[in-house]
Design an enzyme around this catalytic site. Structure first.
Site, short mmCIF file in Angstrom:
data_model
loop_
_atom_site.label_atom_id
_atom_site.label_comp_id
_atom_site.label_asym_id
_atom_site.label_seq_id
_atom_site.Cartn_x
_atom_site.Cartn_y
_atom_site.Cartn_z
N ASP A 292 0.80 -1.30 -0.32
CA ASP A 292 -0.35 -0.23 0.22
C ASP A 292 1.06 1.19 -0.24
O ASP A 292 1.90 1.84 0.52
CB ASP A 292 -0.75 0.08 0.80
CG ASP A 292 -1.82 -1.07 1.31
OD1 ASP A 292 -2.30 -1.46 0.00
OD2 ASP A 292 -2.75 -0.82 1.98
N HIS B 216 -5.25 9.84 0.75
CA HIS B 216 -5.71 8.54 2.05
C HIS B 216 -6.11 8.99 3.01
O HIS B 216 -5.64 9.36 4.26
CB HIS B 216 -4.00 8.39 2.52
CG HIS B 216 -3.66 7.27 2.90
ND1 HIS B 216 -3.56 6.87 4.18
CD2 HIS B 216 -3.79 5.85 2.45
CE1 HIS B 216 -4.00 5.73 4.69
NE2 HIS B 216 -3.50 4.13 3.61
N HIS C 54 3.23 -2.47 2.87
CA HIS C 54 3.61 -1.15 2.83
C HIS C 54 4.59 -1.35 2.02
O HIS C 54 5.80 -1.33 2.49
CB HIS C 54 3.35 0.08 3.61
CG HIS C 54 2.22 -0.53 4.31
ND1 HIS C 54 1.71 -1.38 5.67
CD2 HIS C 54 0.98 1.02 4.16
CE1 HIS C 54 0.71 -1.05 5.95
NE2 HIS C 54 0.10 -0.11 5.16
#
Length: 335
Positions: A119, A174, A262
């Protein structure tokens, strides 16, 4: 007759040296131009353009414009090819999953497949480091991209696509807060547009930031027909050390699982350190690595195969009943 004065003699000598040097320069220039014209080098074409004046310069400009047009066309062709490759590599998703939320997709066969996901990227240098590790270990993953990061690092987004990984939407900026319908649409649609514009591929997957399903974005993505992808194993790599990342992932890994990592949003050096060990240990346990679209496709294929086998068994039983002779009535006894 008086002899020349020293200063006069020096001047005559110096003038002779200058004439000799200039003569040498002229000879060298003529020789160079002759060679350039003979072999038609780029320098000769530049020299000819200079001699010919504005007309030649306009021709040169036309050629440069033509090259620019060819480059744009080549890139458009490359984007189309990448989109075709994405479809061929199962980066489209089965209709059955569109608009649904998934956390893991265990296959009916129990086959040990697992999907690694990343991510918040792309972000240098971590995205590049992770791509290197994945390529070295022959692993394909799924990258949930932030729209403004794609805008900031378009070449890295292209790099992800060209390495054969699946691309997905992770919103524009985000946000965790509640979004209005227009705000949710902007977050998702703008990101889709930038990913499409940059890589030629339109995302079919969406992951809500923070895993929040009730702030408007997941609902909009589902309404749009995208698959809302959560996770079954959380590496917690946004604060954990590499050893703890390894421990968490190995404890939570399961067949059909989706692992959260991530590659952006902050310092991801611990993820980079942990990833090779996780891949090695999962592979030693018999896991195969797939992208999320591939996982969904495998599930659909297995379910179709099971349904087809059941249908074949039912048809075979029906044929057997039809082929068997009819039951004879009991004989009638006469008195």
């Amino acid at each position: 007759m008086s002899s020349p004065k020293p200063f006069q003699t020096f001047c005559q000598w110096w003038w002779g040296q200058l004439r000799a040097k200039w003569l040498l320069y002229i000879v060298l220039a003529i020789t160079t131009l002759t060679l350039c014209v003979t072999f038609q080098s780029p320098i000769s074409r530049t020299a000819q353009a200079f001699v010919r004046g504005p007309v030649a310069y306009s021709g040169l400009t036309a050629r440069l414009n033509q090259l620019s047009s060819l480059a744009n066309q080549a890139w458009a062709n490359q984007l189309e090819l990448l989109a075709q490759q994405a479809e061929a590599m199962n980066f489209t998703v089965p209709e059955h999953f569109r608009g649904k939320t998934i956390r893991s997709v265990p296959l009916p066969s129990g086959r040990k497949v697992i999907a690694l996901t990343f991510d918040d990227g792309p972000l240098d240098p971590y995205t590049n480091d992770i791509l290197y590790i994945l390529e070295n270990n022959d692993v394909k993953a799924t990258f949930f991209l932030i729209g403004r990061s794609v805008q900031a690092f378009p070449n890295r987004a292209k790099h992800i696509q060209m390495k054969g990984h699946a691309l997905a939407n992770h919103s524009w900026s985000h946000p965790y807060a509640q979004q209005s319908p227009a705000g949710a649409a902007a977050q998702i649609d703008n990101t889709d547009t930038w990913i499409k514009q940059t890589t030629g591929f339109t995302p079919t997957l969406f992951r809500p930031p923070g895993g929040i399903l009730n702030n408007g974005m997941a609902g909009y993505a589902a309404q749009k027909g995208q698959v809302v992808v959560m996770w079954s194993a959380d590496s917690k790599d946004y604060y954990a050390s590499a050893p703890n990342i390894i421990k968490r992932v190995m404890a939570e890994a399961s067949p059909g699982g989706i692992v959260l990592f991530h590659d952006g949003g902050g310092n991801r050096s611990q993820t980079v350190l942990a990833l090779p060990f996780i891949i090695k240990q999962l592979r030693e346990q018999g896991y195969e690595f797939v992208t999320v679209p591939e996982l969904l496709k495998l599930y659909e294929e297995e379910v179709k195969a099971i349904n087809a086998a059941k249908a074949a068994e039912t048809a075979k039983a029906a044929e057997a009943v039809q082929a068997s002779p009819p039951a004879q009535p009991p004989p009638t006894l006469g008195y």
